[in-house]
Design a protein around this motif. Structure first.
Motif, short mmCIF file in Angstrom:
data_model
loop_
_atom_site.label_atom_id
_atom_site.label_comp_id
_atom_site.label_asym_id
_atom_site.label_seq_id
_atom_site.Cartn_x
_atom_site.Cartn_y
_atom_site.Cartn_z
N PRO A 1 -17.46 67.10 58.40
CA PRO A 1 -16.47 66.60 59.36
C PRO A 1 -16.98 65.36 60.08
O PRO A 1 -18.17 65.24 60.38
N ARG A 2 -16.07 64.44 60.35
CA ARG A 2 -16.45 63.21 61.04
C ARG A 2 -16.79 63.49 62.49
O ARG A 2 -16.11 64.27 63.17
N GLN A 3 -17.84 62.85 62.95
CA GLN A 3 -18.26 63.00 64.33
C GLN A 3 -17.81 61.78 65.14
O GLN A 3 -17.85 60.66 64.64
N PRO A 4 -17.38 61.98 66.39
CA PRO A 4 -17.00 60.82 67.22
C PRO A 4 -18.17 59.87 67.40
O PRO A 4 -19.33 60.29 67.51
N ARG A 5 -17.88 58.59 67.43
CA ARG A 5 -18.92 57.58 67.58
C ARG A 5 -18.50 56.59 68.67
O ARG A 5 -18.07 55.47 68.38
N ALA A 6 -18.61 57.06 69.89
CA ALA A 6 -18.23 56.23 71.03
C ALA A 6 -19.32 55.21 71.33
O ALA A 6 -20.52 55.47 71.13
N GLY B 1 -26.88 42.87 66.59
CA GLY B 1 -27.58 43.76 65.67
C GLY B 1 -26.96 45.14 65.61
O GLY B 1 -27.66 46.13 65.32
N ALA B 2 -25.66 45.24 65.88
CA ALA B 2 -24.96 46.52 65.89
C ALA B 2 -24.02 46.61 64.69
O ALA B 2 -23.85 45.64 63.94
N ASN B 3 -23.40 47.76 64.51
CA ASN B 3 -22.46 47.95 63.40
C ASN B 3 -21.21 48.70 63.88
O ASN B 3 -20.71 49.60 63.21
N TRP B 4 -20.70 48.30 65.03
CA TRP B 4 -19.49 48.91 65.56
C TRP B 4 -18.27 48.40 64.79
O TRP B 4 -18.26 47.29 64.28
N THR B 5 -17.23 49.23 64.72
CA THR B 5 -16.00 48.89 64.02
C THR B 5 -14.82 49.00 64.97
O THR B 5 -14.95 49.50 66.10
N LEU B 6 -13.65 48.56 64.50
CA LEU B 6 -12.46 48.63 65.33
C LEU B 6 -12.10 50.07 65.68
O LEU B 6 -11.67 50.36 66.79
N HIS B 7 -12.27 50.98 64.73
CA HIS B 7 -11.90 52.37 65.01
C HIS B 7 -12.85 53.01 66.03
O HIS B 7 -12.48 53.99 66.68
N ASP B 8 -14.06 52.46 66.16
CA ASP B 8 -14.97 52.97 67.18
C ASP B 8 -14.43 52.74 68.58
O ASP B 8 -14.79 53.45 69.52
N LEU B 9 -13.57 51.73 68.75
CA LEU B 9 -12.96 51.49 70.06
C LEU B 9 -12.02 52.64 70.42
O LEU B 9 -11.95 53.04 71.60
N ARG B 10 -11.31 53.16 69.45
CA ARG B 10 -10.46 54.34 69.72
C ARG B 10 -11.32 55.55 70.05
O ARG B 10 -11.00 56.32 70.95
N HIS B 11 -12.43 55.72 69.34
CA HIS B 11 -13.34 56.82 69.64
C HIS B 11 -13.90 56.68 71.05
O HIS B 11 -14.08 57.67 71.75
N THR B 12 -14.20 55.45 71.46
CA THR B 12 -14.73 55.22 72.80
C THR B 12 -13.71 55.61 73.86
O THR B 12 -14.04 56.29 74.84
#
Length: 379
Positions: free
Chosen positions: A175-180, A297-308
């Motif tokens: 299962p996918r884990q939230p990545r805020a 030096g990060a690897n954040w994505t657009l969907h991470d904003l929804r997780h945040t």
């Protein structure tokens, strides 16, 4: 994959001679008439194109396919390199490694277990559809799990779900884990935005919790400046629904519109900045965030904003979980509950205090004799 020639078929699969594969078109047309989105038809078409390429390579007709061809497909997906993962930037992290700044793993070089499971589900549905009309093999070549069907046949929301075994050839899908995004890294990311448009875009994302494509489609008439709401077309229901946004995000949005000018009626609010004004696509918005993340030096994505946004709301004691579910438009509250989980990054300060705290000596009740304790546990 090519665009369909009729409205009832948004996408279709063709062979090397550019001939339409009629069996796939009938299945995709049935899906589309069942009210799935055109993007879903496109995704299913890509999976079936992969399946037919395998059948062409082993010279087996789709109506003569057996479980042996399915096993070949799974074996190839588990060992082949995904062409989408072969992009490499100088100084970038290797595929499958963990980004030391964010703690978020990069995509592996091969096909993910979720991709393999999705491909198997599509092929299974393709053969189930044709078997309904008396076409194709009598036995579906994709193995099924009888225990799974029995466990999901009759479920009660107040009972614990019954465990079931995976079907043969099915991979383990975690299962996918939230990545805020942590607050300090969010401040760094926001500071990398080069213009008011990008600042407004990120502020709207993180305050509304809207999905990437949902927010990019809003028009000027979809902004309720008085109550602080944005009207978006929801991904699942495709209904126009309201999402909240913060006063700070509205201030950035007003500054962007004042600088760029108002869009034409019926045009999206978010537009390109160079050349003729065009709607900002998902890939352009994705690239905005990638440029800023690369600088950090990060690897954040657009969907991470929804997780945040979801994590911030779920951990706010003033908001109940049902209220957060309403804001995020989740179909099941169990999906919303995932954002209440505490990650290791949230415990670093407490762990530092734990390591520095001296261990307390063991204390025993006065009712025990000291000689007995020494004899059992030692000095």
């Amino acid at each position: 994959m090519v665009e369909g020639a009729v409205p009832s078929l948004p996408w279709m699969v063709v062979d090397a001679a550019n001939r339409e594969i009629e069996a796939v078109s009938r299945y995709l047309r049935d899906l589309y008439l069942g009210d799935v989105s055109p993007l879903t038809c496109r995704s299913y078409g890509h999976d079936l194109l992969r399946w037919f390429r395998l059948l062409w390579s082993v010279d087996v007709g789709w109506q003569q396919a057996t479980e042996a061809e399915v096993a070949t497909l799974v074996g190839w997906l588990r060992t082949a390199r995904n062409p989408q993962r072969q992009r490499h930037r100088e100084g970038g992290y290797a595929a499958g490694s963990v980004n030391p700044k964010t703690g978020k793993p990069t995509l592996a070089a091969g096909y993910a277990p979720a991709t393999i499971a999705h491909n198997l589900s599509v092929v299974h549905g393709f053969y189930a559809f044709h078997r309904h009309f008396g076409l194709g093999p009598l036995v579906n070549p994709v193995p099924e799990s009888k225990s799974r069907r029995a466990a999901l046949a009759h479920t009660s929301p107040i009972e614990r779900p019954r465990p079931f075994r995976r079907a043969r050839l099915r991979p383990k899908v975690q299962p996918r884990q939230p990545r805020a995004i942590p607050d300090p890294q969010w401040a760094e990311l926001f500071a990398q935005m080069r213009c008011v448009r990008d600042q407004a875009l990120l502020a709207c994302y993180v305050s509304s919790g809207a999905r990437a494509t949902e927010l990019l489609g809003i028009q000027l008439s979809d902004i309720d400046w008085t109550t602080g709401r944005l009207w978006v077309i929801s991904k699942g229901t495709r209904l126009r629904q309201a999402v909240p946004t913060s006063p700070e995000a509205l201030a950035y949005l007003a500054g962007y519109l004042d600088q760029a000018g108002l869009p034409e009626p019926g045009e999206p609010v978010w537009r390109t900045r160079r050349g003729p004004a065009r709607p900002l696509s998902y890939w352009a918005a994705r690239r905005i965030l990638q440029r800023a993340a690369d600088q950090l030096g990060a690897n954040w994505t657009l969907h991470d904003l929804r997780h945040t946004a979801a994590t911030r709301m779920a951990r706010d004691q003033a908001l109940t979980l049902v209220e957060v579910q309403t804001i995020l438009r989740h179909a099941h509250i169990t999906t919303t509950a995932l954002y209440t989980a505490v990650g290791l990054d949230d415990l670093l300060d407490k762990l530092a205090e734990h390591y520095q705290r001296p261990s307390e000596p063991a204390r025993w009740s006065q009712s025990y004799d000291a000689d007995d304790i020494s004899a059992v546990f030692g000095d």
